[in-house]
Write a protein that holds these residues in place. Structure first.
Motif, short mmCIF file in Angstrom:
data_model
loop_
_atom_site.label_atom_id
_atom_site.label_comp_id
_atom_site.label_asym_id
_atom_site.label_seq_id
_atom_site.Cartn_x
_atom_site.Cartn_y
_atom_site.Cartn_z
N VAL A 114 -18.07 -1.06 63.49
CA VAL A 114 -19.27 -1.71 64.03
C VAL A 114 -20.41 -1.55 63.02
CG1 VAL A 114 -21.02 -1.60 65.85
CG2 VAL A 114 -18.58 -1.51 66.44
N LYS A 115 -20.55 -0.37 62.46
CA LYS A 115 -21.60 -0.11 61.47
C LYS A 115 -21.41 -0.98 60.23
CE LYS A 115 -23.70 3.68 58.89
NZ LYS A 115 -23.66 5.13 58.62
N GLY A 116 -20.17 -1.11 59.78
CA GLY A 116 -19.86 -1.95 58.62
C GLY A 116 -20.11 -3.43 58.90
N ALA A 117 -19.76 -3.88 60.09
CA ALA A 117 -20.00 -5.27 60.47
C ALA A 117 -21.50 -5.54 60.53
CB ALA A 117 -19.35 -5.59 61.82
N ALA A 118 -22.25 -4.58 61.04
CA ALA A 118 -23.70 -4.72 61.09
C ALA A 118 -24.28 -4.81 59.68
CB ALA A 118 -24.31 -3.54 61.85
N ALA A 119 -23.85 -3.95 58.80
CA ALA A 119 -24.34 -3.97 57.42
C ALA A 119 -23.96 -5.26 56.72
CB ALA A 119 -23.79 -2.77 56.65
N THR A 120 -22.76 -5.75 56.96
CA THR A 120 -22.28 -6.97 56.32
C THR A 120 -23.07 -8.20 56.77
OG1 THR A 120 -20.06 -6.05 56.08
CG2 THR A 120 -20.24 -8.44 56.02
N THR A 121 -23.44 -8.24 58.05
CA THR A 121 -24.16 -9.40 58.58
C THR A 121 -25.67 -9.26 58.49
OG1 THR A 121 -24.13 -8.48 60.81
CG2 THR A 121 -22.32 -10.00 60.21
N GLY A 122 -26.15 -8.05 58.23
CA GLY A 122 -27.59 -7.83 58.20
C GLY A 122 -28.20 -7.68 59.58
N LEU A 123 -27.36 -7.44 60.57
CA LEU A 123 -27.82 -7.26 61.95
C LEU A 123 -27.69 -5.79 62.33
CD1 LEU A 123 -26.10 -10.42 63.39
CD2 LEU A 123 -28.53 -10.14 62.91
N SER A 124 -28.11 -5.44 63.52
CA SER A 124 -27.99 -4.06 63.97
C SER A 124 -26.64 -3.81 64.63
CB SER A 124 -29.11 -3.73 64.97
OG SER A 124 -28.88 -4.41 66.19
N GLY A 125 -26.26 -2.55 64.68
CA GLY A 125 -25.05 -2.17 65.39
C GLY A 125 -25.14 -2.52 66.86
N THR A 126 -26.34 -2.46 67.43
CA THR A 126 -26.55 -2.82 68.83
C THR A 126 -26.20 -4.28 69.08
OG1 THR A 126 -28.27 -1.14 69.05
CG2 THR A 126 -28.24 -2.91 70.71
N VAL A 127 -26.61 -5.16 68.17
CA VAL A 127 -26.29 -6.59 68.32
C VAL A 127 -24.77 -6.78 68.27
CG1 VAL A 127 -26.44 -8.86 67.20
CG2 VAL A 127 -28.48 -7.44 67.42
N ILE A 128 -24.12 -6.13 67.31
CA ILE A 128 -22.66 -6.27 67.18
C ILE A 128 -21.98 -5.74 68.44
CG2 ILE A 128 -20.62 -5.59 65.86
CD1 ILE A 128 -22.47 -7.58 64.38
N ARG A 129 -22.38 -4.57 68.93
CA ARG A 129 -21.77 -4.01 70.15
C ARG A 129 -22.01 -4.92 71.36
NH1 ARG A 129 -19.66 0.77 69.27
NH2 ARG A 129 -20.57 2.13 67.71
N GLN A 168 -22.36 -8.12 71.34
CA GLN A 168 -21.50 -9.29 71.19
C GLN A 168 -20.04 -8.95 71.52
OE1 GLN A 168 -22.81 -12.67 70.08
NE2 GLN A 168 -24.30 -11.43 71.19
N ILE A 169 -19.62 -7.75 71.17
CA ILE A 169 -18.27 -7.29 71.54
C ILE A 169 -18.18 -7.17 73.06
CG2 ILE A 169 -16.66 -5.33 71.48
CD1 ILE A 169 -17.68 -4.83 68.57
N ASN A 170 -19.16 -6.51 73.67
CA ASN A 170 -19.15 -6.28 75.12
C ASN A 170 -19.20 -7.58 75.91
OD1 ASN A 170 -18.98 -3.53 74.72
ND2 ASN A 170 -21.17 -3.20 74.91
N SER A 171 -19.85 -8.60 75.36
CA SER A 171 -19.92 -9.88 76.07
C SER A 171 -18.75 -10.80 75.73
CB SER A 171 -21.26 -10.58 75.80
OG SER A 171 -21.38 -10.87 74.43
N GLY A 172 -17.83 -10.33 74.89
CA GLY A 172 -16.63 -11.10 74.57
C GLY A 172 -16.82 -12.15 73.48
N LEU A 173 -17.95 -12.14 72.81
CA LEU A 173 -18.19 -13.13 71.76
C LEU A 173 -17.59 -12.72 70.41
CD1 LEU A 173 -21.81 -14.09 72.76
CD2 LEU A 173 -19.72 -15.40 73.16
N ILE A 174 -17.43 -11.43 70.22
CA ILE A 174 -16.71 -10.91 69.05
C ILE A 174 -15.50 -10.15 69.59
CG2 ILE A 174 -16.73 -9.27 67.13
CD1 ILE A 174 -19.69 -9.80 66.77
N GLU A 175 -14.33 -10.48 69.07
CA GLU A 175 -13.11 -9.78 69.48
C GLU A 175 -12.90 -8.57 68.58
OE1 GLU A 175 -8.41 -10.59 69.27
OE2 GLU A 175 -9.56 -12.12 70.32
N ALA A 176 -12.89 -7.40 69.19
CA ALA A 176 -12.66 -6.16 68.44
C ALA A 176 -11.23 -5.68 68.70
CB ALA A 176 -13.65 -5.10 68.88
#
Length: 63
Positions: A8-23, A25-33
């Motif tokens: 999650v931290k790496g995805a956040a760094a790669t996209t320039g977004l926060s880990g909270t945004v990535i999490r 999106q995972i929790n809402s089913g928009l990103i499949e982890a």
């Protein structure tokens, strides 16, 4: 060699977004982890798919 999956931290760094945004999106089913253990990883192709699915128009900010 490029990464095939990100934490999650790496995805956040790669996209320039926060880990909270990535999490969120995972929790809402928009990103499949995937879960090799208790920590989520996101495949590179899934992260690219998600970014490409985002709107291209900038949202209007309420005044």
């Amino acid at each position: 060699m490029s990464e095939i999956a990100y934490s999650v931290k790496g995805a956040a760094a790669t996209t320039g977004l926060s880990g909270t945004v990535i999490r969120d999106q995972i929790n809402s089913g928009l990103i499949e982890a995937r879960y090799p253990n208790s920590k989520a990883i996101i495949e590179h192709c899934e992260l690219v798919r998600w970014v490409k699915s985002l709107p291209t128009d900038k949202p209007e900010v309420g005044r």
